[in-house]
Motif scaffolding. Structure first.
Motif, PDB file in Angstrom:
ATOM      1  N   ILE B  16       0.853  -1.200   0.000  1.00  0.00           N
ATOM      2  CA  ILE B  16       0.000   0.000   0.000  1.00  0.00           C
ATOM      3  C   ILE B  16       0.884   1.244   0.000  1.00  0.00           C
ATOM      4  N   SER B  19       2.899   1.600  -3.392  1.00  0.00           N
ATOM      5  CA  SER B  19       2.034   1.993  -4.529  1.00  0.00           C
ATOM      6  C   SER B  19       1.634   3.461  -4.400  1.00  0.00           C
ATOM      7  N   PHE B  20       1.257   3.845  -3.182  1.00  0.00           N
ATOM      8  CA  PHE B  20       0.808   5.215  -2.935  1.00  0.00           C
ATOM      9  C   PHE B  20       1.946   6.202  -3.197  1.00  0.00           C
ATOM     10  N   LYS B  22       4.781   5.773  -4.917  1.00  0.00           N
ATOM     11  CA  LYS B  22       5.265   5.762  -6.306  1.00  0.00           C
ATOM     12  C   LYS B  22       4.350   6.632  -7.169  1.00  0.00           C
ATOM     13  N   SER B  23       3.049   6.477  -6.948  1.00  0.00           N
ATOM     14  CA  SER B  23       2.078   7.255  -7.707  1.00  0.00           C
ATOM     15  C   SER B  23       2.240   8.749  -7.402  1.00  0.00           C
ATOM     16  N   ASP B  26       5.340  10.124  -9.164  1.00  0.00           N
ATOM     17  CA  ASP B  26       5.127  10.250 -10.615  1.00  0.00           C
ATOM     18  C   ASP B  26       4.315  11.500 -10.940  1.00  0.00           C
ATOM     19  N   ILE B  27       3.263  11.716 -10.153  1.00  0.00           N
ATOM     20  CA  ILE B  27       2.370  12.844 -10.410  1.00  0.00           C
ATOM     21  C   ILE B  27       3.117  14.168 -10.228  1.00  0.00           C
TER      22      ILE B  27
END
Lengths: 96, 191
Positions: B16, B19-20, B22-23, B26-27
């Protein structure tokens, strides 16, 4: 007595999808595919399962001339995700 | 990634978190290029107007400022169109909001100053630009950007009151460089 872990979320790919969607308004299928490293077919199946459970919504549309599939977490999904994280914390704190 | 892999509680929490994060990275890295675009445009426009005004003695070159949004907005839209489909999170939405509000203030006040009510537009714009930069630093939790924005706003306001005419434009050149640096910092911070 430990709370039961939601079996729908206790799967690597579905949990990754939900974790990504928890931090954003909505995400493209292509973005989720890139982030999770899953194949399109596998991701599609897992997204269908999350949609059927009412945890996410899927909207099909177009960006310019390109087809676009957008996923968004529903309030029910947010609640289930929150409960799942809380349950994990309880498991971990009990095991310490 | 497998859908049926048995995960321990520790592995699930780690997944969790990864993933959170990394996203999120990226943003925010995706937002960096817009800072660089506007930074480059501001640097080039302000320097061009400064040189033209300085060597011809004609302040009318200031009308070239209106070319900046005319070039910048379509270019930013084009970048977004052919961009990887990045979602928006709370921070990227607020960053976009802060700079859109700044743009609306800057363009409207410049137009009013030129066509309706004369005012010290350089002073006003440099203050709100410093504020927008400061707010970006707060949102990105980045002290160098906060301090840079503060120095641009406060230092630029003092500079705008002390120097006259074409020399004032150099404040915006500095502001443009600061935006470029902000974009670079974001690219590195969220690598």
């Amino acid at each position: 007595m430990f709370p039961k872990l939601d079996p729908l979320l206790h799967s690597e790919l579905r949990l990754a999808v939900m974790s990504i969607l928890a931090g954003v308004d909505e995400a493209d299928f292509t973005y989720l595919k890139k982030q999770t490293g899953a194949t399109a077919g596998n991701l599609s199946v897992q997204i269908d399962k999350l949609t059927a459970a009412g945890y996410i919504t899927v909207e099909k549309g177009f960006k310019g001339k390109m087809p676009r599939t957008t996923c968004r977490m529903t309030p029910a999904g947010q609640e289930a995700f929150g409960k799942y994280v809380e349950a994990l914390r309880e498991y971990l704190s009990a095991s310490k | 990634m497998e859908q049926n892999k048995e995960m321990t509680a520790q592995e699930s929490l780690q997944l969790i978190s990864e993933s959170f994060n990394k996203s999120r990275k990226d943003i925010l890295r995706g937002s960096a290029k817009y800072f660089m675009l506007w930074g480059a445009l501001l640097t080039v426009t302000s320097l061009a107007i400064y040189l033209l005004w300085h060597f011809t003695g004609k302040p009318q070159w200031n009308f070239l400022w209106f070319a900046m949004p005319a070039i910048g907005y379509p270019l930013a839209a084009l970048m977004g169109k052919y961009d990887e489909a990045l979602p928006q999170n709370e921070v990227s939405k607020m960053l976009t909001g802060v700079w859109r509000v700044f743009g609306a203030f800057a363009i409207t006040l410049s137009a009013i100053a030129v066509f309706l009510v004369p005012m010290h537009v350089t002073l006003i714009i440099v203050i709100i630009m410093g504020l927008a930069e400061c707010m970006s630093g707060v949102l990105l939790k980045n002290w160098p950007i906060i301090i840079g924005g503060f120095l641009l706003g406060v230092g630029g306001a003092v500079f705008a009151m002390l120097v006259k005419n074409d020399a004032q434009l150099l404040i915006f050149t500095l502001g443009g460089v600061l935006l470029l640096i902000t974009g670079l910092v974001m690219k590195l911070q969220y690598k």
